[in-house]
Scaffold this motif. Structure first.
Motif, PDB file in Angstrom:
ATOM      1  N   SER A  85       0.826  -1.201   0.000  1.00  0.00           N
ATOM      2  CA  SER A  85       0.000   0.000   0.000  1.00  0.00           C
ATOM      3  C   SER A  85       0.864   1.256   0.000  1.00  0.00           C
ATOM      4  CB  SER A  85      -0.916   0.025   1.218  1.00  0.00           C
ATOM      5  OG  SER A  85      -1.651   1.227   1.247  1.00  0.00           O
ATOM      6  N   PRO A  86       0.826   2.044  -1.081  1.00  0.00           N
ATOM      7  CA  PRO A  86       1.604   3.284  -1.100  1.00  0.00           C
ATOM      8  C   PRO A  86       1.060   4.308  -0.107  1.00  0.00           C
ATOM      9  CG  PRO A  86       0.201   3.167  -3.027  1.00  0.00           C
ATOM     10  CD  PRO A  86       0.080   1.837  -2.314  1.00  0.00           C
ATOM     11  N   ASN A  87      -0.183   4.141   0.309  1.00  0.00           N
ATOM     12  CA  ASN A  87      -0.785   5.065   1.261  1.00  0.00           C
ATOM     13  C   ASN A  87      -0.170   4.946   2.650  1.00  0.00           C
ATOM     14  OD1 ASN A  87      -2.806   6.097  -0.579  1.00  0.00           O
ATOM     15  ND2 ASN A  87      -3.671   4.058  -0.452  1.00  0.00           N
ATOM     16  N   LEU A  88       0.476   3.836   2.931  1.00  0.00           N
ATOM     17  CA  LEU A  88       1.034   3.608   4.259  1.00  0.00           C
ATOM     18  C   LEU A  88       2.551   3.638   4.259  1.00  0.00           C
ATOM     19  CD1 LEU A  88      -1.393   0.784   5.401  1.00  0.00           C
ATOM     20  CD2 LEU A  88      -1.553   3.236   5.833  1.00  0.00           C
ATOM     21  N   ALA A  89       3.146   4.141   3.201  1.00  0.00           N
ATOM     22  CA  ALA A  89       4.605   4.174   3.083  1.00  0.00           C
ATOM     23  C   ALA A  89       5.155   5.499   3.613  1.00  0.00           C
ATOM     24  CB  ALA A  89       5.022   3.942   1.636  1.00  0.00           C
ATOM     25  N   SER A  90       5.231   5.623   4.936  1.00  0.00           N
ATOM     26  CA  SER A  90       5.709   6.868   5.543  1.00  0.00           C
ATOM     27  C   SER A  90       7.140   7.194   5.153  1.00  0.00           C
ATOM     28  CB  SER A  90       5.613   6.792   7.059  1.00  0.00           C
ATOM     29  OG  SER A  90       4.271   6.724   7.440  1.00  0.00           O
ATOM     30  N   CYS A  91       7.940   6.174   4.941  1.00  0.00           N
ATOM     31  CA  CYS A  91       9.326   6.434   4.543  1.00  0.00           C
ATOM     32  C   CYS A  91       9.368   7.161   3.203  1.00  0.00           C
ATOM     33  CB  CYS A  91      10.116   5.141   4.479  1.00  0.00           C
ATOM     34  SG  CYS A  91      10.515   4.484   6.105  1.00  0.00           S
ATOM     35  N   ASP A  92       8.475   6.775   2.291  1.00  0.00           N
ATOM     36  CA  ASP A  92       8.442   7.447   0.993  1.00  0.00           C
ATOM     37  C   ASP A  92       7.976   8.883   1.132  1.00  0.00           C
ATOM     38  OD1 ASP A  92       9.281   5.169  -0.251  1.00  0.00           O
ATOM     39  OD2 ASP A  92       7.311   4.593  -0.998  1.00  0.00           O
ATOM     40  N   SER A  93       6.951   9.110   1.939  1.00  0.00           N
ATOM     41  CA  SER A  93       6.348  10.436   1.993  1.00  0.00           C
ATOM     42  C   SER A  93       7.038  11.369   2.982  1.00  0.00           C
ATOM     43  CB  SER A  93       4.866  10.322   2.364  1.00  0.00           C
ATOM     44  OG  SER A  93       4.723   9.735   3.647  1.00  0.00           O
ATOM     45  N   PHE A  94       7.762  10.839   3.925  1.00  0.00           N
ATOM     46  CA  PHE A  94       8.349  11.690   4.962  1.00  0.00           C
ATOM     47  C   PHE A  94       9.870  11.585   5.028  1.00  0.00           C
ATOM     48  CE2 PHE A  94       9.942  11.832   9.378  1.00  0.00           C
ATOM     49  CZ  PHE A  94       9.712  13.166   9.667  1.00  0.00           C
ATOM     50  N   LEU A  95      10.377  10.392   5.145  1.00  0.00           N
ATOM     51  CA  LEU A  95      11.768  10.212   5.522  1.00  0.00           C
ATOM     52  C   LEU A  95      12.759  10.293   4.371  1.00  0.00           C
ATOM     53  CD1 LEU A  95      13.311   9.765   8.119  1.00  0.00           C
ATOM     54  CD2 LEU A  95      13.131   7.316   7.743  1.00  0.00           C
ATOM     55  N   PHE A  96      12.496   9.620   3.255  1.00  0.00           N
ATOM     56  CA  PHE A  96      13.490   9.539   2.194  1.00  0.00           C
ATOM     57  C   PHE A  96      13.862  10.905   1.627  1.00  0.00           C
ATOM     58  CE2 PHE A  96      12.153   4.919   1.199  1.00  0.00           C
ATOM     59  CZ  PHE A  96      12.985   4.468   2.198  1.00  0.00           C
ATOM     60  N   GLY A  97      12.875  11.757   1.423  1.00  0.00           N
ATOM     61  CA  GLY A  97      13.172  13.088   0.892  1.00  0.00           C
ATOM     62  C   GLY A  97      14.055  13.891   1.830  1.00  0.00           C
ATOM     63  N   ARG A  98      13.760  13.810   3.119  1.00  0.00           N
ATOM     64  CA  ARG A  98      14.545  14.542   4.117  1.00  0.00           C
ATOM     65  C   ARG A  98      15.964  13.980   4.233  1.00  0.00           C
ATOM     66  NH1 ARG A  98      11.247  17.367   8.167  1.00  0.00           N
ATOM     67  NH2 ARG A  98       9.102  17.211   7.482  1.00  0.00           N
ATOM     68  N   LEU A  99      16.107  12.708   3.928  1.00  0.00           N
ATOM     69  CA  LEU A  99      17.420  12.077   4.029  1.00  0.00           C
ATOM     70  C   LEU A  99      18.234  12.274   2.749  1.00  0.00           C
ATOM     71  CD1 LEU A  99      19.336  10.333   5.707  1.00  0.00           C
ATOM     72  CD2 LEU A  99      18.163   8.327   4.814  1.00  0.00           C
ATOM     73  N   LYS A 100      17.589  12.150   1.601  1.00  0.00           N
ATOM     74  CA  LYS A 100      18.320  12.223   0.329  1.00  0.00           C
ATOM     75  C   LYS A 100      18.850  13.616   0.020  1.00  0.00           C
ATOM     76  CE  LYS A 100      15.277  10.504  -2.465  1.00  0.00           C
ATOM     77  NZ  LYS A 100      14.575   9.917  -3.610  1.00  0.00           N
ATOM     78  N   LYS A 101      18.044  14.633   0.281  1.00  0.00           N
ATOM     79  CA  LYS A 101      18.432  15.990  -0.105  1.00  0.00           C
ATOM     80  C   LYS A 101      19.789  16.406   0.488  1.00  0.00           C
ATOM     81  CE  LYS A 101      16.657  20.662  -0.492  1.00  0.00           C
ATOM     82  NZ  LYS A 101      15.549  21.566  -0.214  1.00  0.00           N
ATOM     83  N   PRO A 102      20.036  16.240   1.790  1.00  0.00           N
ATOM     84  CA  PRO A 102      21.340  16.642   2.341  1.00  0.00           C
ATOM     85  C   PRO A 102      22.506  15.759   1.880  1.00  0.00           C
ATOM     86  CG  PRO A 102      19.697  16.475   4.081  1.00  0.00           C
ATOM     87  CD  PRO A 102      19.099  15.897   2.845  1.00  0.00           C
ATOM     88  N   LEU A 103      22.199  14.566   1.378  1.00  0.00           N
ATOM     89  CA  LEU A 103      23.271  13.665   0.940  1.00  0.00           C
ATOM     90  C   LEU A 103      23.672  13.880  -0.517  1.00  0.00           C
ATOM     91  CD1 LEU A 103      22.110  10.334   2.623  1.00  0.00           C
ATOM     92  CD2 LEU A 103      23.852  11.929   3.419  1.00  0.00           C
ATOM     93  N   ARG A 104      22.878  14.629  -1.256  1.00  0.00           N
ATOM     94  CA  ARG A 104      23.160  14.864  -2.682  1.00  0.00           C
ATOM     95  C   ARG A 104      24.432  15.674  -2.882  1.00  0.00           C
ATOM     96  NH1 ARG A 104      17.337  16.799  -4.112  1.00  0.00           N
ATOM     97  NH2 ARG A 104      16.304  14.796  -4.212  1.00  0.00           N
ATOM     98  N   GLU A 105      24.983  15.515  -4.049  1.00  0.00           N
ATOM     99  CA  GLU A 105      26.111  16.313  -4.530  1.00  0.00           C
ATOM    100  C   GLU A 105      27.352  16.245  -3.636  1.00  0.00           C
ATOM    101  OE1 GLU A 105      24.726  20.241  -5.396  1.00  0.00           O
ATOM    102  OE2 GLU A 105      23.103  19.511  -6.656  1.00  0.00           O
ATOM    103  N   THR A 106      27.463  15.165  -2.893  1.00  0.00           N
ATOM    104  CA  THR A 106      28.660  14.938  -2.084  1.00  0.00           C
ATOM    105  C   THR A 106      29.229  13.589  -2.483  1.00  0.00           C
ATOM    106  OG1 THR A 106      27.726  16.179  -0.245  1.00  0.00           O
ATOM    107  CG2 THR A 106      29.551  14.708   0.265  1.00  0.00           C
ATOM    108  N   CYS A 107      30.528  13.547  -2.674  1.00  0.00           N
ATOM    109  CA  CYS A 107      31.183  12.291  -3.017  1.00  0.00           C
ATOM    110  C   CYS A 107      31.674  11.641  -1.723  1.00  0.00           C
ATOM    111  CB  CYS A 107      32.346  12.543  -3.971  1.00  0.00           C
ATOM    112  SG  CYS A 107      33.180  11.032  -4.468  1.00  0.00           S
ATOM    113  N   TYR A 108      31.109  10.498  -1.414  1.00  0.00           N
ATOM    114  CA  TYR A 108      31.510   9.770  -0.208  1.00  0.00           C
ATOM    115  C   TYR A 108      32.488   8.674  -0.615  1.00  0.00           C
ATOM    116  CZ  TYR A 108      27.530  12.213   1.734  1.00  0.00           C
ATOM    117  OH  TYR A 108      26.656  13.179   2.124  1.00  0.00           O
ATOM    118  N   ILE A 109      33.560   8.554   0.128  1.00  0.00           N
ATOM    119  CA  ILE A 109      34.595   7.578  -0.196  1.00  0.00           C
ATOM    120  C   ILE A 109      34.270   6.210   0.394  1.00  0.00           C
ATOM    121  CG2 ILE A 109      37.073   7.068  -0.038  1.00  0.00           C
ATOM    122  CD1 ILE A 109      36.358   9.562  -1.740  1.00  0.00           C
ATOM    123  N   THR A 110      33.759   6.200   1.598  1.00  0.00           N
ATOM    124  CA  THR A 110      33.478   4.920   2.261  1.00  0.00           C
ATOM    125  C   THR A 110      32.016   4.860   2.693  1.00  0.00           C
ATOM    126  OG1 THR A 110      33.932   5.705   4.506  1.00  0.00           O
ATOM    127  CG2 THR A 110      35.827   4.917   3.205  1.00  0.00           C
TER     128      THR A 110
END
Length: 105
Positions: free
Chosen positions: A29-54
């Motif tokens: 159920s996509p209606n119950l996917a809180s990670c999609d609607s709340f968490l992933f966006g908040r997590l992905k945005k600050p991690l973008r455009e940075t090259c992580y080595i490990t």
């Protein structure tokens, strides 16, 4: 808890032994996917455009980002999830859009 690994007999026995309460969830159920609607966006945005080595660098940064999310935002997310769960139950697990579904709390 509708995925096959969640329905395995050994898991059910373990949940019962530990007196863990569970609720039935509609499958995928996509209606119950809180990670999609709340968490992933908040997590992905600050991690973008940075090259992580490990992988450890990603873990450290991810933890920093998650810890910076205000507790009130998590509480609102869970409140919204409860509302969507009731709406999902009202339509018997069918997909819905928006919040124009009547239900009894």
């Amino acid at each position: 808890m509708s995925a096959p690994p969640h329905n395995a007999v050994v898991n059910g026995e373990n949940l019962a032994k530990n007196e863990t309460n569970t609720i039935q969830q509609p499958p995928n159920s996509p209606n119950l996917a809180s990670c999609d609607s709340f968490l992933f966006g908040r997590l992905k945005k600050p991690l973008r455009e940075t090259c992580y080595i490990t992988p450890d660098e990603i873990i450290v940064k991810s933890k920093m980002v998650l810890m910076a999310i205000l507790q009130t935002h998590y509480k609102k997310c869970f409140g919204d999830l409860i509302k969507r769960w009731h709406m999902c139950a009202a339509v018997r697990g069918e997909y819905f859009e928006g919040d124009n579904i009547d239900y009894d709390e």
